[in-house]
Design a protein around this motif. Sequence first.
Motif, PDB file in Angstrom:
ATOM      1  N   THR A 131       0.862  -1.176   0.000  1.00 59.11           N
ATOM      2  CA  THR A 131       0.000   0.000   0.000  1.00 59.11           C
ATOM      3  C   THR A 131       0.897   1.224   0.000  1.00 59.11           C
ATOM      4  O   THR A 131       2.089   1.128   0.332  1.00 59.11           O
ATOM      5  CB  THR A 131      -0.937   0.028   1.221  1.00 59.11           C
ATOM      6  N   GLU A 133       0.269   4.233   1.674  1.00 51.81           N
ATOM      7  CA  GLU A 133       0.262   5.010   2.906  1.00 51.81           C
ATOM      8  C   GLU A 133      -0.589   4.333   3.974  1.00 51.81           C
ATOM      9  O   GLU A 133      -1.394   3.448   3.678  1.00 51.81           O
ATOM     10  CB  GLU A 133      -0.249   6.429   2.659  1.00 51.81           C
ATOM     11  N   LEU A 134      -0.403   4.776   5.213  1.00 49.09           N
ATOM     12  CA  LEU A 134      -1.189   4.277   6.348  1.00 49.09           C
ATOM     13  C   LEU A 134      -1.733   5.470   7.130  1.00 49.09           C
ATOM     14  O   LEU A 134      -1.015   6.435   7.375  1.00 49.09           O
ATOM     15  CB  LEU A 134      -0.313   3.423   7.273  1.00 49.09           C
ATOM     16  N   LEU A 135      -2.977   5.390   7.514  1.00 49.30           N
ATOM     17  CA  LEU A 135      -3.592   6.434   8.332  1.00 49.30           C
ATOM     18  C   LEU A 135      -3.462   6.071   9.806  1.00 49.30           C
ATOM     19  O   LEU A 135      -3.383   4.892  10.168  1.00 49.30           O
ATOM     20  CB  LEU A 135      -5.067   6.600   7.962  1.00 49.30           C
ATOM     21  N   GLU A 136      -3.471   7.072  10.662  1.00 44.24           N
ATOM     22  CA  GLU A 136      -3.335   6.833  12.096  1.00 44.24           C
ATOM     23  C   GLU A 136      -4.462   5.957  12.618  1.00 44.24           C
ATOM     24  O   GLU A 136      -4.245   5.068  13.444  1.00 44.24           O
ATOM     25  CB  GLU A 136      -3.312   8.170  12.853  1.00 44.24           C
ATOM     26  N   GLU A 137      -5.682   6.189  12.129  1.00 45.09           N
ATOM     27  CA  GLU A 137      -6.803   5.379  12.596  1.00 45.09           C
ATOM     28  C   GLU A 137      -6.665   3.924  12.130  1.00 45.09           C
ATOM     29  O   GLU A 137      -7.092   2.988  12.822  1.00 45.09           O
ATOM     30  CB  GLU A 137      -8.138   5.965  12.129  1.00 45.09           C
ATOM     31  N   THR A 138      -6.044   3.724  10.979  1.00 47.05           N
ATOM     32  CA  THR A 138      -5.794   2.369  10.491  1.00 47.05           C
ATOM     33  C   THR A 138      -4.810   1.651  11.404  1.00 47.05           C
ATOM     34  O   THR A 138      -5.006   0.488  11.777  1.00 47.05           O
ATOM     35  CB  THR A 138      -5.242   2.402   9.060  1.00 47.05           C
ATOM     36  N   GLU A 141      -6.503   0.742  14.679  1.00 48.00           N
ATOM     37  CA  GLU A 141      -7.416  -0.389  14.519  1.00 48.00           C
ATOM     38  C   GLU A 141      -6.638  -1.698  14.399  1.00 48.00           C
ATOM     39  O   GLU A 141      -6.990  -2.707  15.031  1.00 48.00           O
ATOM     40  CB  GLU A 141      -8.287  -0.181  13.278  1.00 48.00           C
ATOM     41  N   TRP A 213       5.666   4.303  10.316  1.00 47.77           N
ATOM     42  CA  TRP A 213       5.909   3.781   8.980  1.00 47.77           C
ATOM     43  C   TRP A 213       6.604   4.807   8.105  1.00 47.77           C
ATOM     44  O   TRP A 213       6.561   6.008   8.367  1.00 47.77           O
ATOM     45  CB  TRP A 213       4.598   3.340   8.320  1.00 47.77           C
ATOM     46  N   LYS A 215       7.755   5.365   3.660  1.00 50.38           N
ATOM     47  CA  LYS A 215       7.564   4.881   2.295  1.00 50.38           C
ATOM     48  C   LYS A 215       8.830   4.183   1.822  1.00 50.38           C
ATOM     49  O   LYS A 215       9.949   4.637   2.111  1.00 50.38           O
ATOM     50  CB  LYS A 215       7.211   6.039   1.366  1.00 50.38           C
TER      51      LYS A 215
END
Length: 393
Positions: A131, A133-138, A141, A213, A215
């Motif tokens: 992927t 990118e990663l979001l903080e909420e991801t 979770e 994380w 890239k």
Amino acid sequence: MTRKLYYEDAYLTAFDTTIARTGQDDNGFFVILEETAFYPTGGGQPSDRGALNGAPVSGVEEVDGDIRHYLEEPMVVGGTVHGEIDWARRFDHMQQHCGQHILSAVMEDRFQWQTTSFHLGEETVTIDLDTSELLEETLAEAEAEVNRLILKNIKVETAWMTAEEAGKYPLRKKLAVTENVRLVMIPGVDYNGCGGTHPQATGEVRAVKLLGWTKNKGQVRLEFVCGERLLGQFGKKHRLLTELKQLVARPEEALPEEIVELNEKSKEKDKYILDLESKLIGYEAKELVEQGEQKQFLSAVYQDRSIKQLQALGQAVLNETTDACVLLVSEQEDALQFVLACGSGLDRNMNDVAKQVLPHIEGKGGGKPHFVQGGGKKRIKADAFVELVKNIV
């Protein structure tokens, strides 16, 4: 072939065996044993450490089917040895590797991101996810789900089977071998062909913490720690926070705001200092022009002054006069640095002058025709260097 005791019992820390063969390669002396509890490097997991008859084992590698145990000194074929595994290291690797299986499973099941790479480092562990990118909420979770599965204390099972038998399970990725498949199974969570060591149940992983994380080649490299490493990270960060609280008398939650304010004040002070330095250099340039014994050749020698300061001062002198050459020299312990410039009213090429004097200090330099800088070894004293340049100019 060496009997692999680490597959029979990952918790085995000591064993006795016989040396089957010895040898030496680029990594040093090695022994091959009849059986071993030492896990060799493979599948993203580093090798075990420990000792054979008290002699430190610096590494373990599988080469052409042989498991080589590297030692500082050679051993004798046929001799018996007592092996001891560094348990703290082994169990740490078991925790990290099992935690990775659970994390990769959650990332694929919840978000459809496959793990393309795994690296178990000395301090942290990383996986690469397909992927961007990663979001903080991801992350929050995923971390919560991984820790929920760890807390369920699910039994971790391993079994040897054929590729055909393994194909009946919901495998995460294509098998790397076609026979003698070792399947690591966390029922209901993950099924993977894997040669690493794992604990008996997920509860022994204790916990997982996602650290952040970056890239990497169009994908995301996610960093995390499990088990004892998590406690180590927490302890280190707690000590750091405690030290900050002693320096900044504000509550923990206010520390980020305080640091931002301190950073802004520091920038303001730096700007103020730069302004003062610029003014001082201006005064210094005026004094150099006014007090120069020879108005067409101005020179000064300094101790341990940076080339950047010499450049600023040289430019300031040119702002004061257009019909003079200026030589500024910084004398250091083993080196000389200099700036050589001339005003716009003079027809001089300072590069030509520099080329003549640089060999005397085994130096290098250059620049524009009216402004050059250079440096070299302290083959002559600064005053002698000034006279040398003066005679050429």
